[in-house]
Scaffold this motif. Structure first.
Motif, PDB file in Angstrom:
ATOM      1  N   LEU A  18       0.841  -1.183  -0.005  1.00  0.00           N
ATOM      2  CA  LEU A  18       0.030   0.066  -0.225  1.00  0.00           C
ATOM      3  C   LEU A  18       0.929   1.234   0.169  1.00  0.00           C
ATOM      4  CD1 LEU A  18      -2.941   1.501   0.468  1.00  0.00           C
ATOM      5  CD2 LEU A  18      -2.077   1.447   2.889  1.00  0.00           C
ATOM      6  N   PHE A  19       1.682   1.426   0.793  1.00  0.00           N
ATOM      7  CA  PHE A  19       2.820   2.476   0.745  1.00  0.00           C
ATOM      8  C   PHE A  19       3.521   2.706  -0.421  1.00  0.00           C
ATOM      9  CE2 PHE A  19       5.669   4.542   4.091  1.00  0.00           C
ATOM     10  CZ  PHE A  19       6.662   4.853   3.202  1.00  0.00           C
ATOM     11  N   GLY A  20       3.848   1.841  -1.023  1.00  0.00           N
ATOM     12  CA  GLY A  20       4.598   2.228  -2.159  1.00  0.00           C
ATOM     13  C   GLY A  20       3.735   2.446  -3.295  1.00  0.00           C
ATOM     14  N   ASP A  21       2.368   1.931  -3.254  1.00  0.00           N
ATOM     15  CA  ASP A  21       1.480   2.214  -4.275  1.00  0.00           C
ATOM     16  C   ASP A  21       0.855   3.825  -4.006  1.00  0.00           C
ATOM     17  OD1 ASP A  21      -0.757   2.587  -6.127  1.00  0.00           O
ATOM     18  OD2 ASP A  21      -2.105   1.400  -4.806  1.00  0.00           O
ATOM     19  N   CYS A  22       0.730   4.350  -2.475  1.00  0.00           N
ATOM     20  CA  CYS A  22       0.262   5.569  -2.574  1.00  0.00           C
ATOM     21  C   CYS A  22       1.560   6.566  -2.766  1.00  0.00           C
ATOM     22  CB  CYS A  22      -0.275   5.462  -1.013  1.00  0.00           C
ATOM     23  SG  CYS A  22      -1.614   4.793  -0.592  1.00  0.00           S
ATOM     24  N   MET A  23       2.711   6.268  -2.113  1.00  0.00           N
ATOM     25  CA  MET A  23       3.617   7.493  -2.353  1.00  0.00           C
ATOM     26  C   MET A  23       4.063   7.625  -3.919  1.00  0.00           C
ATOM     27  SD  MET A  23       4.114   8.549   0.622  1.00  0.00           S
ATOM     28  CE  MET A  23       5.987   9.132   0.785  1.00  0.00           C
ATOM     29  N   GLY A  24       4.104   6.096  -4.661  1.00  0.00           N
ATOM     30  CA  GLY A  24       4.414   6.250  -5.809  1.00  0.00           C
ATOM     31  C   GLY A  24       3.448   7.021  -7.060  1.00  0.00           C
ATOM     32  N   ALA A  25       2.159   6.902  -6.590  1.00  0.00           N
ATOM     33  CA  ALA A  25       1.268   7.230  -7.486  1.00  0.00           C
ATOM     34  C   ALA A  25       1.384   8.821  -8.035  1.00  0.00           C
ATOM     35  CB  ALA A  25      -0.201   7.134  -6.861  1.00  0.00           C
ATOM     36  N   PRO A  26       1.743   9.648  -7.194  1.00  0.00           N
ATOM     37  CA  PRO A  26       1.666  11.087  -7.792  1.00  0.00           C
ATOM     38  C   PRO A  26       2.926  11.130  -8.823  1.00  0.00           C
ATOM     39  CG  PRO A  26       1.871  11.093  -5.412  1.00  0.00           C
ATOM     40  CD  PRO A  26       1.871   9.534  -5.729  1.00  0.00           C
ATOM     41  N   PHE A  27       3.850  10.134  -8.705  1.00  0.00           N
ATOM     42  CA  PHE A  27       4.775  10.184  -9.755  1.00  0.00           C
ATOM     43  C   PHE A  27       4.825   9.456 -11.253  1.00  0.00           C
ATOM     44  CE2 PHE A  27       6.291  11.497  -5.485  1.00  0.00           C
ATOM     45  CZ  PHE A  27       7.143  12.528  -5.845  1.00  0.00           C
ATOM     46  N   THR A 283      18.847   8.112   3.949  1.00  0.00           N
ATOM     47  CA  THR A 283      17.956   7.630   4.990  1.00  0.00           C
ATOM     48  C   THR A 283      18.580   6.243   5.389  1.00  0.00           C
ATOM     49  OG1 THR A 283      15.954   6.707   5.569  1.00  0.00           O
ATOM     50  CG2 THR A 283      16.710   6.354   3.411  1.00  0.00           C
ATOM     51  N   ASP A 284      18.564   5.974   6.802  1.00  0.00           N
ATOM     52  CA  ASP A 284      19.066   4.623   7.153  1.00  0.00           C
ATOM     53  C   ASP A 284      18.172   3.554   7.046  1.00  0.00           C
ATOM     54  OD1 ASP A 284      21.481   5.951   7.852  1.00  0.00           O
ATOM     55  OD2 ASP A 284      20.893   6.528   9.857  1.00  0.00           O
ATOM     56  N   ASN A 285      16.930   3.972   6.822  1.00  0.00           N
ATOM     57  CA  ASN A 285      15.835   2.842   6.794  1.00  0.00           C
ATOM     58  C   ASN A 285      15.715   2.163   5.557  1.00  0.00           C
ATOM     59  OD1 ASN A 285      13.029   2.292   6.204  1.00  0.00           O
ATOM     60  ND2 ASN A 285      12.678   2.614   8.338  1.00  0.00           N
ATOM     61  N   ILE A 286      15.948   0.921   5.509  1.00  0.00           N
ATOM     62  CA  ILE A 286      15.954   0.060   4.248  1.00  0.00           C
ATOM     63  C   ILE A 286      14.627   0.141   3.430  1.00  0.00           C
ATOM     64  CG2 ILE A 286      16.446  -2.405   3.316  1.00  0.00           C
ATOM     65  CD1 ILE A 286      18.436  -2.897   5.222  1.00  0.00           C
ATOM     66  N   PHE A 287      13.427  -0.017   4.363  1.00  0.00           N
ATOM     67  CA  PHE A 287      12.307   0.116   3.630  1.00  0.00           C
ATOM     68  C   PHE A 287      12.038   1.433   3.009  1.00  0.00           C
ATOM     69  CE2 PHE A 287       7.723   0.906   3.312  1.00  0.00           C
ATOM     70  CZ  PHE A 287       7.364  -0.264   2.858  1.00  0.00           C
ATOM     71  N   ARG A 288      12.344   2.551   3.516  1.00  0.00           N
ATOM     72  CA  ARG A 288      12.200   3.588   2.813  1.00  0.00           C
ATOM     73  C   ARG A 288      13.115   3.735   1.700  1.00  0.00           C
ATOM     74  NH1 ARG A 288      13.121  10.227   4.973  1.00  0.00           N
ATOM     75  NH2 ARG A 288      13.905  10.644   2.798  1.00  0.00           N
ATOM     76  N   ARG A 289      14.328   3.365   1.862  1.00  0.00           N
ATOM     77  CA  ARG A 289      15.201   3.431   0.706  1.00  0.00           C
ATOM     78  C   ARG A 289      14.685   2.605  -0.476  1.00  0.00           C
ATOM     79  NH1 ARG A 289      20.246   0.856   2.711  1.00  0.00           N
ATOM     80  NH2 ARG A 289      20.282   2.882   4.285  1.00  0.00           N
ATOM     81  N   THR A 290      14.158   1.662  -0.109  1.00  0.00           N
ATOM     82  CA  THR A 290      13.644   0.686  -1.414  1.00  0.00           C
ATOM     83  C   THR A 290      12.637   1.288  -2.062  1.00  0.00           C
ATOM     84  OG1 THR A 290      14.112  -1.387   0.161  1.00  0.00           O
ATOM     85  CG2 THR A 290      12.467  -1.471  -1.709  1.00  0.00           C
ATOM     86  N   ILE A 291      11.694   2.114  -1.305  1.00  0.00           N
ATOM     87  CA  ILE A 291      10.531   2.817  -2.051  1.00  0.00           C
ATOM     88  C   ILE A 291      11.116   4.184  -2.673  1.00  0.00           C
ATOM     89  CG2 ILE A 291       8.209   3.730  -1.586  1.00  0.00           C
ATOM     90  CD1 ILE A 291       8.141   0.992  -1.117  1.00  0.00           C
ATOM     91  N   CYS A 306       5.183  -0.467  -5.380  1.00  0.00           N
ATOM     92  CA  CYS A 306       4.219  -1.350  -4.679  1.00  0.00           C
ATOM     93  C   CYS A 306       4.768  -2.714  -4.554  1.00  0.00           C
ATOM     94  CB  CYS A 306       2.702  -1.235  -5.291  1.00  0.00           C
ATOM     95  SG  CYS A 306       1.816  -2.668  -4.998  1.00  0.00           S
ATOM     96  N   MET A 307       5.337  -3.241  -5.749  1.00  0.00           N
ATOM     97  CA  MET A 307       5.873  -4.493  -5.657  1.00  0.00           C
ATOM     98  C   MET A 307       7.180  -4.566  -4.696  1.00  0.00           C
ATOM     99  SD  MET A 307       5.181  -5.865  -9.653  1.00  0.00           S
ATOM    100  CE  MET A 307       6.098  -4.642 -10.439  1.00  0.00           C
ATOM    101  N   ALA A 308       8.114  -3.645  -5.005  1.00  0.00           N
ATOM    102  CA  ALA A 308       9.356  -3.448  -4.158  1.00  0.00           C
ATOM    103  C   ALA A 308       8.786  -3.393  -2.548  1.00  0.00           C
ATOM    104  CB  ALA A 308      10.066  -2.175  -4.638  1.00  0.00           C
ATOM    105  N   GLY A 309       7.880  -2.513  -2.276  1.00  0.00           N
ATOM    106  CA  GLY A 309       7.336  -2.641  -0.872  1.00  0.00           C
ATOM    107  C   GLY A 309       7.110  -3.762  -0.482  1.00  0.00           C
ATOM    108  N   ALA A 310       6.175  -4.567  -1.063  1.00  0.00           N
ATOM    109  CA  ALA A 310       5.580  -5.777  -0.652  1.00  0.00           C
ATOM    110  C   ALA A 310       6.993  -6.849  -0.195  1.00  0.00           C
ATOM    111  CB  ALA A 310       4.669  -6.515  -1.697  1.00  0.00           C
ATOM    112  N   ILE A 311       7.864  -6.639  -1.173  1.00  0.00           N
ATOM    113  CA  ILE A 311       8.866  -7.849  -0.877  1.00  0.00           C
ATOM    114  C   ILE A 311       9.657  -7.163   0.343  1.00  0.00           C
ATOM    115  CG2 ILE A 311      11.047  -8.612  -1.807  1.00  0.00           C
ATOM    116  CD1 ILE A 311      10.396  -7.858  -4.622  1.00  0.00           C
TER     117      ILE A 311
END
Ligand code: AR6
Ligand code: MG
Length: 352
Positions: A18-27, A283-291, A306-311
Motif C-alpha cells: 500500500l505504502f509503495g502504491d500511495c507514495m509512488g502514484a503522484p509520480f 535515510t538509514d531505513n532500508i524500507f524507505r530506501r527501497t521505495i 508497490c511490488m518493491a514495498g511488498a518484498i
C-alpha cells in the motif's frame, strides 16, 4: 518463525505494498531527473515529520486488486477462483477510477456480462488471443505467498491461476510468479540478518528456471529464458562497482514500464540494491530506501514501488515502516486489519 514475527511480516508486506502504491502514484509516468531526486528526498523527509499535515495519498488499482486477492483467501478455506473473479469485478465497478490498466477494464465488463460463466475466457481474448503481458497480475500477488508460505506447489498454482483471470500472456503470468517467489523468499528471511543479494538471486534463478523451462519446452538445456536472463542482469548490476550512479542503465536494461517483463525484475532490483546505501538517498531505513529508490526510477512508479514495498515489508516486518509517513496513506487501518485476517485464516499446524 515465532507467531509475533510472522504476523508482523504479514502486516509489513501488505502495508508495504500500500505504502509503495500511495507514495509512488503522484509520480506515475514521470521521467525523473537528478533535480527530481532531490524533490523526492524532500517529499519523504517532509512526510516523516509527524506534524506535517496534508491530504492523504490515494491508493490505485494495485491496492484495490490486492485487497480482493487477500479477501478471496480469507473467505473460503479452499481457494475459489470464481469468487476472486467476482471480487475483482465488483471492486472495479464500485470504484472504477483507481487508475486501472487500459485494457483490463474490458475483462471486467465481459465477466459481468457473461455472469462469470467462464472466468478465464475474457482474459484469453485480450490482444487478439495473445493475452495481456501487463504487470497487473504481479502487482496484486503478495497475499498468496504469505498465505501459502509453507505450501510451495499450491502457492505457485494459485498464483498462476489467479493471474490468468486477467492476464493470459506467459510474460504476465511468469512476472506474477517471479514477484510471488521474491515475496516468499523475503518473507522466509530473518529480518535481523542482512540479505545476501547474490544468494537471493541464485535462489530465484533456480525456481524461475524450472518454471520457464517447463513452459518453453523447446529451450536447450543450458540456454536462457526471459526472466532468468533478467535475474542474471540484476546480479550483474549488483556486483558491478560503479563509481557513479547507474540509474539510466537500470532503466534502459531492466525497464520501468507497465509490462511485467519491464517492471517486476526492476522492483526486485530496487529491494536488493536498497540493502546498501544509494547515492542521493539519505535515510538509514532500508524500507524507505527501497521505495524512494523505486520512485526515482520513474515510469510506472506506483506499481514498481508497490511490488518493491511488498518484498521489503515481507522481509523487515511492519516495525520498519515509518508510522508518520504511513498515516498519509489511504485506508491503512483497513489494510492492517486485512493482513491480520489473512494471518488468522492461513492454513497452519496450530503451533504458530
Ligand atoms: N500487446 C500489446 N500491448 C499490451 C499487451 C499485449 N499483449 N498486453 C498489455 N499491453 P492491462 P494491467 C499494454 O490493461 O496489467 C496500471 O497503471 C496495453 O497498452 O492488462 O492490469 C496498473 O497500475 C495495455 O493497455 O492492465 C498497472 O501498473 C497495458 O499494457 C498497469 O497499468 C496494460 O495492460 C498495468 O495494468
Ligand atoms: Mg500502476
Amino acid at each position: 518463525m515465532a507467531g509475533q514475527n510472522m504476523s508482523s511480516k504479514f502486516r509489513g508486506c501488505l502495508v508495504g505494498s500500500l505504502f509503495g502504491d500511495c507514495m509512488g502514484a503522484p509520480f506515475e509516468g514521470n521521467d525523473i531527473s537528478s533535480g527530481d531526486k532531490l524533490v523526492i528526498q524532500r517529499y519523504f523527509d517532509r512526510m516523516e515529520d509527524p506534524n506535517f499535515k496534508g491530504p492523504f495519498k490515494k491508493y490505485t488499482d494495485d491496492t484495490a486488486m490486492m485487497k480482493s486477492v487477500a479477501q478471496f483467501l480469507i473467505d473460503t478455506p479452499e481457494p475459489d477462483l470464481k469468487h476472486l473473479a467476482e471480487l475483482f469485478t465488483n471492486e472495479f465497478f464500485k470504484q472504477p477510477r483507481r487508475g486501472y490498466g487500459g485494457s483490463v477494464v474490458s475483462v471486467f465488463e465481459k465477466l459481468r456480462k457473461s455472469k462469470f460463466n467462464d472466468i478465464f475466457l475474457p482474459s484469453k481474448e485480450q490482444f487478439n488471443g495473445q493475452g495481456s503481458y501487463g504487470n497487473g497480475g504481479a502487482m496484486r500477488i503478495a497475499p498468496i505467498p504469505l498465505y501459502f508460505h509453507d505450501d510451495f506447489d499450491n502457492m505457485l498454482n494459485i498464483a498462476a491461476e489467479s493471474t490468468k483471470i486477467t492476464h493470459s500472456n506467459e510474460l504476465g503470468i511468469h512476472g506474477a510468479l517471479l514477484q510471488c517467489l521474491a515475496v516468499h523468499q523475503a518473507f522466509l528471511a530473518d529480518p535481523n540478518t542482512p540479505i545476501n543479494v547474490d544468494e537471493f538471486c541464485n535462489k530465484l534463478l533456480e525456481k524461475m528456471k524450472a518454471i520457464e523451462r517447463s513452459y518453453y519446452n523447446d529451450v536447450e538445456s543450458d540456454s536462457d529464458t526471459p526472466y532468468c536472463e533478467r535475474i542474471k542482469l540484476i546480479q550483474k548490476f549488483l556486483s558491478t562497482k560503479y563509481s557513479d550512479e547507474y540509474d539510466d542503465e537500470v532503466i534502459r536494461d531492466l525497464g520501468n514500464d507497465i509490462s511485467a517483463f519491464e517492471s517486476v525484475p526492476t522492483a526486485i532490483f530496487c529491494f536488493l540494491r536498497a540493502q546498501n546505501t544509494i547515492p542521493g538517498i539519505k535515510t538509514d531505513n532500508i524500507f524507505r530506501r527501497t521505495i524512494q529508490y523505486a520512485i526515482t526510477l520513474g515510469g510506472d512508479t506506483d506499481t514498481i514501488a508497490c511490488m518493491a514495498g511488498a518484498i521489503a515489508g515481507a522481509y523487515l516486518g511492519e516495525e520498519s515502516i515509518n508510522k508518520a509517513i504511513l498515516q498519509h496513506c489511504e485506508k491503512v487501518e483497513d489494510i492492517v486489519k486485512l493482513a491480520d485476517s489473512l494471518y488468522a485464516a492461513r492454513p497452519h499446524d496450530g503451533k504458530g
